[in-house]
Design a protein around this motif. Structure first.
Motif, PDB file in Angstrom:
ATOM      1  N   HIS A 114       0.813  -1.222   0.000  1.00  0.00           N
ATOM      2  CA  HIS A 114       0.000   0.000   0.000  1.00  0.00           C
ATOM      3  C   HIS A 114       0.847   1.272   0.000  1.00  0.00           C
ATOM      4  O   HIS A 114       0.379   2.338   0.381  1.00  0.00           O
ATOM      5  N   LEU A 116       2.728   4.591  -1.274  1.00  0.00           N
ATOM      6  CA  LEU A 116       2.167   5.642  -2.108  1.00  0.00           C
ATOM      7  C   LEU A 116       2.799   5.653  -3.498  1.00  0.00           C
ATOM      8  O   LEU A 116       3.604   6.518  -3.841  1.00  0.00           O
ATOM      9  N   TYR A 120      -1.547   3.440  -6.256  1.00  0.00           N
ATOM     10  CA  TYR A 120      -2.291   3.901  -5.087  1.00  0.00           C
ATOM     11  C   TYR A 120      -3.052   5.182  -5.408  1.00  0.00           C
ATOM     12  O   TYR A 120      -4.244   5.312  -5.121  1.00  0.00           O
ATOM     13  N   LYS A 123      -6.000   4.616  -7.616  1.00  0.00           N
ATOM     14  CA  LYS A 123      -7.138   4.063  -6.892  1.00  0.00           C
ATOM     15  C   LYS A 123      -7.882   5.151  -6.124  1.00  0.00           C
ATOM     16  O   LYS A 123      -9.118   5.218  -6.147  1.00  0.00           O
ATOM     17  N   SER A 168      -9.491   0.508  -9.237  1.00  0.00           N
ATOM     18  CA  SER A 168      -8.934   1.641  -9.999  1.00  0.00           C
ATOM     19  C   SER A 168      -9.717   2.011 -11.262  1.00  0.00           C
ATOM     20  O   SER A 168      -9.190   2.691 -12.138  1.00  0.00           O
TER      21      SER A 168
END
Length: 270
Positions: A114, A116, A120, A123, A168
């Motif tokens: 997860h 950045l 990410y 999403k 996403s």
């Protein structure tokens, strides 16, 4: 039926563990009857693990854990064995096999999936998009969306939009009501990115009655009556045919199942 408590313990957000838990539980209880799933994210200390195991003892819970640090996995497993609590290591065996297979050592960095990165942010942008263009709030979003969902009320358009957003995809959805003309933009988009959701009248009647009860209203309201549902579905079919979009029957389908069907169509069109 025995009440089931499942604790998902993770050194990150626990999303992987919860998805595994839900996939397994559905094999026994499709509607999660008498089941409580509780997520414990960002667990990176032995003290917190002790508290979770203590709570699991009181509630007789099953523990599923996704801990990437071998030391923490061993500590939790030993404690669960000592307290006679059933625990399942989801990541440990895979990490061990992968390390042997590629002859490398894992970094054991919690939450690395997860971080950045570009995926990410993509999403997050998709999630914000789904909220902004939910329920036909702004038809301009239809022209920018990767996926457009149409359907009558209570066909799970919003949950489906959010689920796809977490994959996403930028999703906009439009409710179809006979008394309201659909936005012009709906007929300007590429039909291949538009999906209509249809459901059996019986199930829609049941869902709407429950919704009315939850709102403290009479379940005899026109919203849940068969003649109204039939009218809305006829209107939906007319619009879906005009657009030329793919129609998916969501009767007795989970949001995840419908999402997988849509994703399949999207990938095949690339």
């Amino acid at each position: 039926m025995k009440r089931l408590h499942v604790f998902v313990v993770s050194d990150a957000v626990g999303e992987t563990g919860e998805q595994v838990a839900r996939a397994v539980i559905r094999q026994f209880r499709p509607g999660y009857e008498y089941t409580v799933i509780r997520r414990f994210p960002h667990i990176q200390s032995e003290d917190l693990i002790r508290k979770i195991v203590s709570l699991a003892v009181k509630q007789q819970a099953l523990i599923l854990y996704t801990l990437v640090q071998a030391e923490m996995r061993s500590f939790l497993q030993a404690l669960c064995k000592e307290q006679q609590i059933h625990a399942v290591d989801i990541l440990g065996p895979i990490l061990k096999t992968m390390a042997t297979f590629i002859e490398e050592t894992p970094t054991e960095t919690p939450g690395i999936v997860h971080q950045l990165d570009d995926d990410y942010f993509k999403k997050i942008e998709a999630i914000e998009f789904a909220v902004k263009y939910d329920d036909g709030k702004d038809p301009r979003g239809l022209l920018q969306a990767d996926i457009v969902i149409i359907g009558v009320s209570r066909t799970s358009k919003t949950p489906l939009s959010q689920y796809l957003a977490h994959k996403s995809y930028k999703v906009a959805n439009v409710p179809l009501v006979p008394e309201v003309e659909p936005p012009e933009e709906l007929f300007q988009i590429d039909a291949s990115k538009c999906f209509g959701l249809v459901i059996s009248p019986d199930q829609l009647n049941s869902i709407r009655k429950e919704r009315l009860k939850a709102l403290g209203l009479s379940d005899n309201a026109i919203y849940a009556q068969y003649h109204r549902i039939s009218q809305e579905i006829q209107h939906f079919n007319k619009i879906a045919e005009k657009i030329g979009c793919q129609v998916i029957d969501v009767t007795n389908k989970a949001v995840e199942e419908t999402a997988n069907v849509i994703i399949g169509y999207m990938l095949n069109d690339r």
